[in-house]
Design a protein around this motif. Structure first.
Motif, short mmCIF file in Angstrom:
data_model
loop_
_atom_site.label_atom_id
_atom_site.label_comp_id
_atom_site.label_asym_id
_atom_site.label_seq_id
_atom_site.Cartn_x
_atom_site.Cartn_y
_atom_site.Cartn_z
N ILE A 120 7.24 -3.05 -35.53
CA ILE A 120 7.82 -2.61 -36.80
C ILE A 120 7.91 -1.08 -36.85
O ILE A 120 8.96 -0.51 -37.20
CB ILE A 120 6.97 -3.14 -37.98
CG1 ILE A 120 7.12 -4.66 -38.09
CG2 ILE A 120 7.39 -2.47 -39.29
CD1 ILE A 120 6.21 -5.29 -39.12
N VAL A 121 6.81 -0.39 -36.50
CA VAL A 121 6.82 1.08 -36.53
C VAL A 121 7.84 1.63 -35.53
O VAL A 121 8.59 2.57 -35.84
CB VAL A 121 5.41 1.63 -36.23
CG1 VAL A 121 5.44 3.15 -36.11
CG2 VAL A 121 4.43 1.20 -37.30
N SER A 122 7.91 1.05 -34.34
CA SER A 122 8.85 1.52 -33.32
C SER A 122 10.29 1.29 -33.75
O SER A 122 11.16 2.15 -33.55
CB SER A 122 8.57 0.82 -31.99
OG SER A 122 7.26 1.08 -31.53
N LEU A 123 10.57 0.12 -34.34
CA LEU A 123 11.92 -0.18 -34.83
C LEU A 123 12.33 0.80 -35.92
O LEU A 123 13.47 1.31 -35.91
CB LEU A 123 11.97 -1.61 -35.35
CG LEU A 123 12.04 -2.73 -34.31
CD1 LEU A 123 11.77 -4.08 -34.96
CD2 LEU A 123 13.41 -2.74 -33.62
N LEU A 124 11.43 1.07 -36.86
CA LEU A 124 11.76 1.99 -37.95
C LEU A 124 11.98 3.40 -37.44
O LEU A 124 12.91 4.11 -37.87
CB LEU A 124 10.64 1.97 -39.00
CG LEU A 124 10.50 0.68 -39.81
CD1 LEU A 124 9.27 0.76 -40.71
CD2 LEU A 124 11.76 0.40 -40.63
N HIS A 125 11.14 3.84 -36.50
CA HIS A 125 11.29 5.18 -35.93
C HIS A 125 12.61 5.31 -35.19
O HIS A 125 13.35 6.28 -35.39
CB HIS A 125 10.12 5.48 -34.99
CG HIS A 125 10.33 6.72 -34.18
ND1 HIS A 125 10.44 6.70 -32.81
CD2 HIS A 125 10.47 8.02 -34.54
CE1 HIS A 125 10.63 7.93 -32.36
NE2 HIS A 125 10.65 8.74 -33.38
N ALA A 126 12.93 4.34 -34.34
CA ALA A 126 14.17 4.39 -33.57
C ALA A 126 15.39 4.33 -34.50
O ALA A 126 16.39 5.03 -34.29
CB ALA A 126 14.22 3.24 -32.57
N MET A 127 15.32 3.51 -35.53
CA MET A 127 16.42 3.39 -36.49
C MET A 127 16.63 4.71 -37.24
O MET A 127 17.76 5.16 -37.43
CB MET A 127 16.15 2.26 -37.47
CG MET A 127 17.30 1.96 -38.43
SD MET A 127 16.87 0.63 -39.57
CE MET A 127 16.59 -0.73 -38.40
N PHE A 128 15.54 5.32 -37.66
CA PHE A 128 15.64 6.58 -38.39
C PHE A 128 16.24 7.68 -37.52
O PHE A 128 17.12 8.42 -37.95
CB PHE A 128 14.25 6.99 -38.88
CG PHE A 128 14.24 8.26 -39.69
CD1 PHE A 128 14.86 8.32 -40.92
CD2 PHE A 128 13.60 9.39 -39.20
CE1 PHE A 128 14.85 9.49 -41.66
CE2 PHE A 128 13.58 10.55 -39.93
CZ PHE A 128 14.21 10.61 -41.17
#
Length: 309
Positions: free
Chosen positions: A150-158
């Motif tokens: 979840i944290v990695s997905l949000l970081h990459a998306m941002f």
């Protein structure tokens, strides 16, 4: 006149590692060999873990996730580089470049978090062996991996959304074999201060914090090992985390080397050559480190091959 294009950029040019066309076949063979070895080696680790009930433990659950992420990580950059070399083209579309940046950041962060979780797992196993099965239960293991995703997905998306806000001029050559985020930001002709600020802030937040967790875990592990009276007991305790420590050293040392090289050789292809260590050599060596130094994995691989034969 405004040097920025008001229309959407359609493509970038990936300069690769070697400019000499006569050496392109050498690069192609090297990249293809490393890619196949990485995919095959990590797939074997995953199959061995799932086929052997003795390996259905938290440590090997995290290892199978790490192997899966390594396959995805190298598949983000190398296949496109192979296609470009094969077709004698340097083009990558704008959408393809942004997509590559997104997945590159995603899997780098997942590697980072998984290595930290594995360090914590070794800390619990060595420092609190009597409570290991209670602390590292299946629910906690699943939650740790899910939180990492979840944290990695949000970081990459941002970061990907921040990239979409940039405008680019006519100089669209990237001195890498893939869309390295820092190099892409350097090509913009719009104000990139906010992008660089966010990039370095997240780098300082998402890299040193997990690394501090790894250092803390191993400081406790070393203290516990020193308290063991017998030499055999010390060796047995250390051997359970030697493979992980080797992978951590390889991951962070090559990553640090790439960014130091990039800073010293701003925009040059020297940093592109150095990035091969980070993006290809590290995922390729991980299965060898875990299989060569781990009796359980070697035994599972022998059983797996014996069953296939």
């Amino acid at each position: 006149m405004d040097p920025c294009n008001k229309t959407r950029v359609s493509e970038f040019l990936l300069l690769g590692i070697l400019e000499d066309k006569d050496l392109q076949h050498l690069t192609y063979g090297l990249f293809l060999s490393m890619y196949l070895v990485t995919v095959f080696g990590n797939m074997l680790i995953i199959l061995a873990i799932f086929s052997d009930l003795r390996l259905h433990t938290p440590m090997y659950f995290f290892l199978s996730n790490l192997s899966f992420v390594d396959i995805c990580f190298i598949s983000t950059t190398v296949p496109k580089a192979l296609v470009n070399i094969q077709t004698q083209s340097k083009v990558i579309t704008y959408a393809g470049c942004i997509t590559q940046i997104y997945f590159f950041l995603l899997f780098v962060e997942l590697d980072n978090f998984l290595l930290t979780i594995m360090a914590y797992d070794r800390y619990v196993a060595i420092c609190h062996p009597m409570h290991y099965t209670v602390i590292m239960n299946y629910q906690l293991c699943g939650l740790l991996v899910l939180a990492s995703w979840i944290v990695s997905l949000l970081h990459a998306m941002f970061q990907g959304l921040m990239m979409l806000q940039l405008s680019f001029g006519t100089q669209l050559e990237i001195p890498h074999y893939f869309c390295e985020p820092n190099q892409v930001v350097q090509l913009t002709c719009s104000d990139s201060f906010l992008n660089e600020l966010v990039m370095y802030f997240t780098l300082l937040l998402l890299a040193p914090v997990p690394l501090a967790g790894i250092f803390y875990s191993y400081s406790k592990i070393v203290s516990s090992i020193r308290a063991i009276s017998s030499a055999q007991g010390k060796y047995k305790a250390f051997s359970t985390c030697a493979s992980h420590l080797s992978v951590v050293s390889l991951f962070y040392c090559t990553g640090l080397g790439v960014y130091l090289s990039s800073a010293a050789n701003h925009g040059s292809q020297a940093s592109s050559a150095a990035s091969v260590l980070y993006t290809m050599v590290t995922p390729m060596l991980n299965p060898f480190i875990y299989s060569l130094r781990n009796k359980d994995v070697k035994s599972a691989l022998k059983k797996l091959f014996g069953r296939k034969l």
